[in-house]
Design a protein around this motif. Structure first.
Motif, PDB file in Angstrom:
ATOM      1  N   SER A 196      -6.430  11.245   5.254  1.00  0.00           N
ATOM      2  CA  SER A 196      -6.232  11.389   6.693  1.00  0.00           C
ATOM      3  C   SER A 196      -4.781  11.767   6.987  1.00  0.00           C
ATOM      4  CB  SER A 196      -6.632  10.080   7.365  1.00  0.00           C
ATOM      5  OG  SER A 196      -6.195  10.028   8.677  1.00  0.00           O
TER       6      SER A 196
ATOM      7  N   ILE B 209       0.845  -1.206   0.000  1.00  0.00           N
ATOM      8  CA  ILE B 209       0.000   0.000   0.000  1.00  0.00           C
ATOM      9  C   ILE B 209       0.875   1.249   0.000  1.00  0.00           C
ATOM     10  CG2 ILE B 209      -1.618   1.325   1.423  1.00  0.00           C
ATOM     11  CD1 ILE B 209      -2.953  -1.396   2.077  1.00  0.00           C
TER      12      ILE B 209
ATOM     13  N   ILE C 131     -10.265  12.303  -4.903  1.00  0.00           N
ATOM     14  CA  ILE C 131     -10.918  11.033  -4.583  1.00  0.00           C
ATOM     15  C   ILE C 131     -11.395  10.362  -5.872  1.00  0.00           C
ATOM     16  CG2 ILE C 131     -12.921   9.953  -3.486  1.00  0.00           C
ATOM     17  CD1 ILE C 131     -12.837  12.142  -1.351  1.00  0.00           C
TER      18      ILE C 131
ATOM     19  N   GLN D 241     -10.220   6.815  -7.408  1.00  0.00           N
ATOM     20  CA  GLN D 241     -11.192   5.724  -7.371  1.00  0.00           C
ATOM     21  C   GLN D 241     -11.580   5.253  -8.778  1.00  0.00           C
ATOM     22  OE1 GLN D 241     -14.436   6.529  -4.614  1.00  0.00           O
ATOM     23  NE2 GLN D 241     -14.148   4.459  -3.897  1.00  0.00           N
TER      24      GLN D 241
ATOM     25  N   ARG E 208      -8.730   1.487  -3.834  1.00  0.00           N
ATOM     26  CA  ARG E 208      -9.812   1.131  -2.923  1.00  0.00           C
ATOM     27  C   ARG E 208     -10.124   2.333  -2.042  1.00  0.00           C
ATOM     28  NH1 ARG E 208      -7.672  -3.862  -0.211  1.00  0.00           N
ATOM     29  NH2 ARG E 208      -7.293  -2.369   1.452  1.00  0.00           N
ATOM     30  N   SER E 209     -11.374   2.463  -1.645  1.00  0.00           N
ATOM     31  CA  SER E 209     -11.765   3.688  -0.938  1.00  0.00           C
ATOM     32  C   SER E 209     -11.054   3.846   0.405  1.00  0.00           C
ATOM     33  CB  SER E 209     -13.281   3.748  -0.758  1.00  0.00           C
ATOM     34  OG  SER E 209     -13.727   2.639  -0.042  1.00  0.00           O
ATOM     35  N   ASP E 210     -10.760   2.755   1.100  1.00  0.00           N
ATOM     36  CA  ASP E 210     -10.108   2.925   2.399  1.00  0.00           C
ATOM     37  C   ASP E 210      -8.682   3.461   2.250  1.00  0.00           C
ATOM     38  OD1 ASP E 210      -9.599   0.329   1.284  1.00  0.00           O
ATOM     39  OD2 ASP E 210      -8.648  -0.252   3.157  1.00  0.00           O
ATOM     40  N   ILE E 211      -8.034   3.119   1.153  1.00  0.00           N
ATOM     41  CA  ILE E 211      -6.671   3.616   0.951  1.00  0.00           C
ATOM     42  C   ILE E 211      -6.713   5.105   0.614  1.00  0.00           C
ATOM     43  CG2 ILE E 211      -4.553   3.293  -0.400  1.00  0.00           C
ATOM     44  CD1 ILE E 211      -5.310   0.386  -0.757  1.00  0.00           C
TER      45      ILE E 211
ATOM     46  N   GLU F 187      -8.968   7.148   1.676  1.00  0.00           N
ATOM     47  CA  GLU F 187      -9.259   7.860   2.922  1.00  0.00           C
ATOM     48  C   GLU F 187      -8.040   7.895   3.838  1.00  0.00           C
ATOM     49  OE1 GLU F 187     -13.308   6.360   4.265  1.00  0.00           O
ATOM     50  OE2 GLU F 187     -13.597   8.501   3.870  1.00  0.00           O
ATOM     51  N   ALA F 188      -7.250   6.847   3.801  1.00  0.00           N
ATOM     52  CA  ALA F 188      -6.034   6.849   4.622  1.00  0.00           C
ATOM     53  C   ALA F 188      -5.083   7.940   4.131  1.00  0.00           C
ATOM     54  CB  ALA F 188      -5.364   5.479   4.578  1.00  0.00           C
ATOM     55  N   LEU F 189      -4.986   8.099   2.820  1.00  0.00           N
ATOM     56  CA  LEU F 189      -4.138   9.162   2.265  1.00  0.00           C
ATOM     57  C   LEU F 189      -4.653  10.537   2.702  1.00  0.00           C
ATOM     58  CD1 LEU F 189      -1.888  10.141   0.286  1.00  0.00           C
ATOM     59  CD2 LEU F 189      -3.601  10.070  -1.534  1.00  0.00           C
TER      60      LEU F 189
END
Lengths: 484, 484, 484, 484
Positions: free
Chosen positions: B56, B28, B325, B329, B47-50, B52-54
């Motif tokens: 964040s 990742i 985003i 995505q 993926r959406s969680d990655i 969002e992690a970026l």
């Protein structure tokens, strides 16, 4: 869940239980009814799930969310990403229409209601915090500077000959750019030093009006909120000059919503003279992210409507969404609490800064007309301008943001205009200084931390300064930093 | 979780398991490294969680999110509402600084990186979809119209004498307002009818340039994406005129990013003549909510930088967040798939509309130069303009949004300008018509639904029309509606 | 937004627009009405915002979310963290009451409706996928093993003398523990090898029933879904034995919902003999996180209700929330698509594994009765058990999860019971093997990746194996790994 | 963003800014390091975005979230719905393995770390609130009742002959069911009335132990937290009996974590006698949704590990996720504040209830040993049991939840057991009464509201009661309700 749905649940749980639940639904519906009826910030804060339910309902009213929608245009509010859809509550059409940023969109009824409702709530807030006779406002998805520019462009239509904007100097770049980007020539009115305060030179304004000719002046562009030792402009007197000379008056009230004094100034100015519009930042006053500004007016002369129709095209709904959520979640009680706390912080900070100044052989400048910020002299560092600058950097490195250290000799060119003493709002202030603000949302812990860090950092920079004077090798200074 | 954290977890789970997990973290991290290295839209969707992690991670780099931050300014990025904080990923400082909407903010390093990164990715997208030699772009948090206005204001500085903007007519209100709000006088070039198409009158442009004098012309303001039967302007030839006469050229490419033909036109125009900037909407091309536009250029003459510094003040980060985003995505593969699907839909829709037109004794207008939209004549309704209008309303009521029904005699006044035949891009088109677009993000089901609803509604309106001619009482007509 | 609210919006936007929006609200309300009326998985997927609106409505019906609630008990559904509140949709009271996990809670009407609704939808799913005459089910917030245990505890009340559970061996630890944790003595029925398949030894079951005495047998505990070369138990015959001997029959259908064959087996068993309950995992069949299981029955004898009332206390609502969201977002059409895709994957994987086996001199074991998984012999590695094990580790390291490599000589002790050949469902299978499954939600890319990685890894391990036999130094082997 | 990423950002923003941001990242990383190092509830609350970043990191360590994962098993943690994925932070594998609910899962390293970490933090909390010498605990995803059942099943293995559980009566259904569902015979020890309090009958316990024989007693099952006028069991004395007779001792400490008195009792009991395990609810003590319980112990005899391995199969991670988030967001300081507030509320409520009782001619029962709840006599209603019941209903209708009204003559059958005076913990209490609790998370406003509503409702019911006695027609009573 409407009443029919509740009835249908009878088959799943006993009807008597449904009744109790129905009561709860009703009380939440009443909350929403009250909001739609009165269009004011609610007295008490709303719970976040109820706010989200309202936003969800509104978004279902936009055509892009119709179950059987069929989009044949070039802008159908389709959102690719679920993340984006969800963070925007599926409100995709923005606000306004091509001709008017406040116009209702047939394709986006929910977004339109949201924007209208939010605007009305913001107007209520403006009245509640002091501009009691304000009549209308709009939310624009731009920062203060661009919004001032929009006001100037709007004025042009009705004053085709006007080329000048009379502007009591305030060293804030976007204010200045708003005038030159709009294609006007700023006529800078230097501030007058009264005691420690920098105040509006009313005589010079009158002289300039006379000299340029009223019809050649687009407007007077005054300022309320500003950094000490500059203080808010003499709004009442300027408003009178404007009224007498038939010159529009645009007030930059950037972060003045949070101060009852600034708002009172505005209200008085409107009562006694002429105020065409006052512009304020959403983020600086209402604790939302950067992105929106509010143009408000005390009049019913259509100026606000003209500003709205000068904005060419749709606008992001984000500022309105953030404002609506925030005002519902804050409630009037929360807002008042924040304003009260800000005043207390201001007093606390002033007292502590005063002690700090004394301790270090400096003084807190006497700026009683500035209700938000204050300045401490840095006379100790006078003549060592690089230490003044370094003091600022050191504060920033220690996570003190927003404190401004103003040296004496700063020069700056914006467009074809040159400024001396830039940052101090005058060509030559009497000493370098540090200025800090007690802004809305700050808490007492932060105030204490601020004082502590300034104290520590100033001690250190003075040591450096003395060392430099006495040519003590810098390694010692550095090692003292490490122990920090 | 960095490597030290992983090591610390050794005490909670066996070290061998940690190793496997470490691999995943590394892969990742590599994804993020690749993005930061190349600053391009990734080939494959994230993926959406990655994502969002970026986001964040970036937000932790802004001073308002520092654990020990101490804010002493008037704008410290404090957010009152958790809902608002969370939907904005705690990015509170917006983008840009008072002097430049692309400037890096010391207080908001994360937001600044986000904006730079997003801008670079958008530039990559612009190149990928056809403007291969584009050199730079900026994202502005305003719709297309206001962004055009910003371009015009920017040009003013270097062309202080210029008062006119030469503008091949396109009946889209915000385009027109962008010129008058900026304070310029639009010189309308009426389109020429060639076959069914409305095309640029190049001779008239040349004549106007000559007549007004190059130095008095701020720019030529041309358009690519538009509704049939108007077709994209003859960009190459206009660009040549601009080059020869030393006149800037601003292209309104509102929804042209989605069409390889529009992009090819732009690329050719830049190669053969002069294009100073082209402006496009974020929402219409990249499936994000309304709120942002992109100004791009093929040159390295600093124009884009000037536009950025004409924008006075900070701007909402929302458009950049939504764009970042979405592009992560979507991935390049997803974007290409969408563009391919759009072309297929266009072809499908054209064929079906053709059949439909024939069935109803109408014809699909021949507009081969318009790659996005198409128009069907409504000659049957000619002379009964209220039925033309009603046809439009009926479509809207049946959740067909975006289809435009254009009667013959529409008049419109914008500011002090009056238009005849408004909506049809010319004073008098040969027939009323219906125009629909095959825009990005539309799916095949929608196309089919669209055809079906137009068919049904047209049948109905024709029946009404005939009834009206034959004075059949309207009750019968109404009952037929109920069976719908 | 109910109809009154819409009417109130008349003051904000034109009434005609409201009408259009009203239509949309109505169509969404109809969706919810249909669900509450029929209590079945909807044919088409629901959009996520509508699902969340439904959950939000339900949560407003729970007393902890009443606007004027006043909690005087020890459990009032207060949630400290906003994050926790939001991720649980503020549903705090769980499901069930102290006496019954399906009981309606007066304090939590919304949660109760959610649970009832979800249970009904799950029952519909069970019927749709093949158990057409299933009559009832409950969702329990425990994994399959604990749920089987709960069934056994429930049976105890009506069979106080029974000490034994007859159990055709399946080497899955939690199945076995469910019996011993409940305090019963498992009577292991070893499987019989027929061709490559391991099948139920019906004679041995009959013999054990006779020998132990029906009244001493709590139940027969059979299994459908299992890893090849074991195949589903002969359910019909077992069900007949149960019926004839008046012995309860509990079926472990852990991941059998996804297979029409398993479901058909169950349906036939119920038709021809006795099935008291069948237990399945939520996560393995319906693509939700681990946490819940479903107990279902074909009968109306109250057994399911008894299971519910044996569960002492409330239970987490999480499994029901996840299931409800998933079934609405999936729709029956989505579910059928997933089941179809699974079958196709199974066929694809079988064909490819067959080729792979041939290529490596192995064979795909012939297990036509197992509809989900398949096994490939590892005869090449026979006698080098550490390489068999290493093969498994290597696959895991390469991110192949869930593939099981079964050596010949594995021994295992659970409680006081010892197993030989553990993992292979029999004391001594004829060869070591690799077993893989085509489970629901797998996509074709994964199948291809799986084949590729097995191929590569097996090539490598064979090389190692040969090297070991020929004593080639291991460094060479290692270097080949690096090139991987 | 790791350090490499930050370096890569050098190309997007000035390196000096990156440095400042790096500091912030480091301080957040230190926060996480500190947590992983100490595995304790942090002193200060964590911000929600940091908590979510931690959860996101953990979820990336689970195989279902590996970028190149390839799942060949029957349970691969695939999640269909994005809503479900997101609300579960993509943690799909639950906690534990088939053989042990605390076991580490190779497939789900992140979930495993989360569970271990959460367990350690919960142990720290247990110690902090008073059980200072507690040595271990586990979190089980079931309510208190089922968790007690699990403890009893665990004890069975080591005490195969034991059939009885000695149980000082507490009228809470799931406690009772936990024993009978597990297959044991409860030996009910009736409470003794001392003053107004119902206390443990130690003599009867001793007698029963003697009569049944130690080896036939599975355990003594005592209770701390309970509703007045019952008070916590005499834990020290019971623990001594257990120690002397070599009988296990399981304590139901359902909502006792919130009371220092209950925790002190436990700690003393462990010091002076035998306590095998104490069980508490997550939701009742730590303000999370219903769903989990905690089994804790003071010993190192492996009992907790045995409980964990008695749970057959994986479990939902939801309780652990909710607990971890809550403990991080609360911090030790927040927890202590809540406990302090609870005590204050208890005192406030007791004083106000006392006044209320006096006002209405009732009395607050003297139950000094009960630290959480209190009871007010309803002697006025004695003999009119339907009014007692109605009083309860009326309170509930007015959104007072959790207040229990206990009539004298209630009978209840659970399984084959019959209770007289059910609800009052004894066959015949001296008067009907109302009991209310001051539980954790209640705020002072709620206390005041509670008093007000009880006052109002009791006034009303007394009027009804008197009317009934005097046969005044009920219409008058009803009208008085309407004025409410």
């Amino acid at each position: 869940m409407n009443n029919n749905h509740l009835k249908q649940c009878d088959k799943l749980v006993p009807a008597s239980y449904i009744k109790q639940a129905e009561q709860s639904c009703t009380s939440i519906n009443n909350l929403i009814s009250h909001l739609l009826e009165h269009k004011k910030i609610p007295e008490d804060p709303w719970r976040s799930d109820i706010i989200e339910a309202l936003l969800s309902s509104l978004s279902q009213m936009d055509s892009n969310n119709f179950l059987s929608s069929c989009g044949a245009g070039e802008r159908e509010g389709r959102i690719f990403s679920e993340l984006v859809a969800s963070r925007n509550y599926r409100l995709a059409h923005g606000v306004g229409r091509s001709g008017d940023v406040t116009a209702v969109q047939p394709k986006a009824v929910g977004s339109s209601i949201l924007n209208q409702l939010c605007t009305r709530i913001v107007l209520d807030i403006i009245r509640q915090v002091g501009a009691e006779t304000a009549t209308s406002c709009i939310i624009v998805p731009m920062a203060t500077g661009m919004t001032l520019l929009l006001c100037f462009l709007t004025l042009r239509t009705s004053r085709p000959k006007a080329k000048y904007i009379i502007w009591p100097r305030i060293d804030q770049k976007s204010c200045f750019k708003s005038m030159i980007s709009a294609g006007f020539e700023p006529v800078v009115i230097e501030n007058k030093l009264k005691g420690d305060e920098l105040r509006t030179d009313l005589e010079m304004i009158k002289e300039k009006v006379k000299h340029l000719g009223s019809e050649n002046v687009l407007c007077i562009h005054s300022t309320t909120s500003c950094f000490a030792p500059r203080v808010p402009d003499r709004l009442e007197e300027i408003a009178k000059i404007c009224k007498e000379n038939d010159i529009p008056h645009i007030v930059n009230n950037a972060y003045g919503l949070q101060s009852s004094k600034c708002m009172h100034l505005l209200q008085q100015a409107a009562r006694l003279g002429r105020v065409d519009a006052f512009v304020q930042s959403c983020d600086k006053n209402l604790l939302v992210p950067v992105g929106g500004a509010i143009v408000a007016s005390f009049n019913k002369d259509g100026f606000i409507e003209n500003v709205a129709s000068t904005y060419a095209g749709r606008a992001s709904a984000s500022p309105a969404i953030d404002l609506l959520i925030t005002s519902l979640q804050m409630g009037l009680s929360g807002l008042k609490q924040l304003l009260k706390q800000r005043k207390e912080n201001y007093n606390y900070l002033r007292d502590e800064m005063c002690k700090l100044a004394e301790k270090h052989g400096e003084q807190l400048l006497a700026t009683p007309h500035n209700p938000i910020s204050m300045a401490m002299s840095l006379s100790t560092l006078a003549g060592m301008e690089k230490h003044v600058t370094e003091f600022g950097s050191m504060l920033f490195t220690r996570n003190v943001s927003g404190a401004r250290v103003v040296p004496l000799d700063s020069k700056k060119t914006i467009g074809s205009y040159s400024f001396t003493g830039y940052g101090s709002h005058c060509d030559q202030y009497k000493c370098p200084y540090l200025t800090v603000a007690a802004a809305i949302g700050m808490n007492k812990d932060e105030c204490q931390l601020l004082i502590k860090r300034i104290d520590k950092t100033f001690t250190e920079i003075k040591f450096k300064n003395n060392s430099a004077k006495n040519k003590i090798p810098s390694t010692i200074t550095q090692s003292s930093q490490l122990n920090n």
